[in-house]
Design an enzyme around this catalytic site. Sequence first.
Site, mmCIF file in Angstrom:
data_model
loop_
_atom_site.group_PDB
_atom_site.id
_atom_site.type_symbol
_atom_site.label_atom_id
_atom_site.label_comp_id
_atom_site.label_asym_id
_atom_site.label_seq_id
_atom_site.Cartn_x
_atom_site.Cartn_y
_atom_site.Cartn_z
ATOM 1 N N CYS A 78 -5.090 -1.575 -2.943
ATOM 2 C CA CYS A 78 -6.402 -0.671 -1.878
ATOM 3 C C CYS A 78 -6.663 -2.034 -1.045
ATOM 4 O O CYS A 78 -5.544 -1.774 0.224
ATOM 5 C CB CYS A 78 -7.427 -0.898 -3.107
ATOM 6 S SG CYS A 78 -9.307 0.103 -2.356
ATOM 7 N N HIS A 170 -6.550 1.170 -8.370
ATOM 8 C CA HIS A 170 -6.699 0.360 -8.724
ATOM 9 C C HIS A 170 -6.078 0.436 -10.385
ATOM 10 O O HIS A 170 -6.716 0.611 -11.575
ATOM 11 C CB HIS A 170 -8.008 -0.354 -8.724
ATOM 12 C CG HIS A 170 -8.306 -0.547 -7.729
ATOM 13 N ND1 HIS A 170 -8.597 -2.196 -7.502
ATOM 14 C CD2 HIS A 170 -9.420 0.258 -7.090
ATOM 15 C CE1 HIS A 170 -9.328 -2.079 -6.435
ATOM 16 N NE2 HIS A 170 -9.311 -1.313 -5.837
ATOM 17 N N GLU A 172 -5.200 -2.046 -11.794
ATOM 18 C CA GLU A 172 -5.224 -2.895 -12.690
ATOM 19 C C GLU A 172 -7.200 -2.986 -13.656
ATOM 20 O O GLU A 172 -7.752 -3.751 -14.435
ATOM 21 C CB GLU A 172 -5.923 -4.540 -12.374
ATOM 22 C CG GLU A 172 -6.792 -4.868 -11.232
ATOM 23 C CD GLU A 172 -6.763 -3.251 -9.780
ATOM 24 O OE1 GLU A 172 -5.728 -2.722 -9.846
ATOM 25 O OE2 GLU A 172 -7.541 -4.272 -9.166
HETATM 26 N N1 GLN Z 1 -13.031 -1.022 1.336
HETATM 27 C C1 GLN Z 1 -11.738 -2.601 1.227
HETATM 28 C C2 GLN Z 1 -11.639 -1.750 2.128
HETATM 29 O O1 GLN Z 1 -11.549 -1.575 3.464
HETATM 30 C C3 GLN Z 1 -10.817 -2.220 0.281
HETATM 31 C C4 GLN Z 1 -11.391 -1.874 -1.068
HETATM 32 C C5 GLN Z 1 -10.714 -1.686 -2.529
HETATM 33 O O2 GLN Z 1 -9.732 -2.750 -2.291
HETATM 34 N N2 GLN Z 1 -11.463 -1.601 -3.315
HETATM 35 O O3 GLN Z 1 -10.792 -3.393 2.332
#
Ligand code: GLN
Length: 204
Positions: A78, A170, A172
């Site tokens: 992410c 995710h 994890e």
């Molecule tokens: N929205 C976050 C970003 O742009 C990422 C979200 C996440 O890591 N769950 O950095």
Amino acid sequence: MKIGVLALQGAFREHIEALHRLGVETVEVRLPEQLEGLDGLIIPGGESTAIGKLAVKYGLQEAIRRYAEMGKPVYGTCAGMILLSKDAGREQPLLGMMNVKVERNAFGRQLDSFETELDIPALGKEPFPGIFIRAPKIESVGDGVEVVAALPDGTPVAARQENMLVTAFHPELTDDLRFHKYFLSMVDTRGEGSGVRDQSVMLR
Ligand code: GLN
């Protein structure tokens, strides 16, 4: 095997727990010298702008680039995927190593967070629970990037380029350890070379 988890901000504890459940030794990485002797590195989810700024401040931006350039496996979830990307569509500190263009917070407000079953051929037949939290989209992939998982509409949500792996979701936050095992299969436990083709850690 010893895996580092970048512990500046975000969901690093959950990755550490997943790795411990797989019997892997972990190191919380907050300083460049803590990368030494690690067999791989995970960059967790969180807020990519915050993680990026802290990485610059502590000298980790350059250190992680050098680490990945040595061929060491690096996995970004992410926000970690945003940081590894070459292009996040706006000005922010990036590691900028992977040939992907991403769009932050791309799934719209009503879908800020959602869960969906993903078909990931590299993990076998069982669908994988994909948890997306204010997730980025992979808009386009460049040379050398292999799509590891996609949504039914074809949007890539996991990709790999040599020693680098990214997911918009995710693993994890689930009990399913298959994606972490997949990352560990990229780790060279013999301590030589990049190890990206070392399949000594079996997936299932
Ligand atoms: N929205 C976050 C970003 O742009 C990422 C979200 C996440 O890591 N769950 O950095």
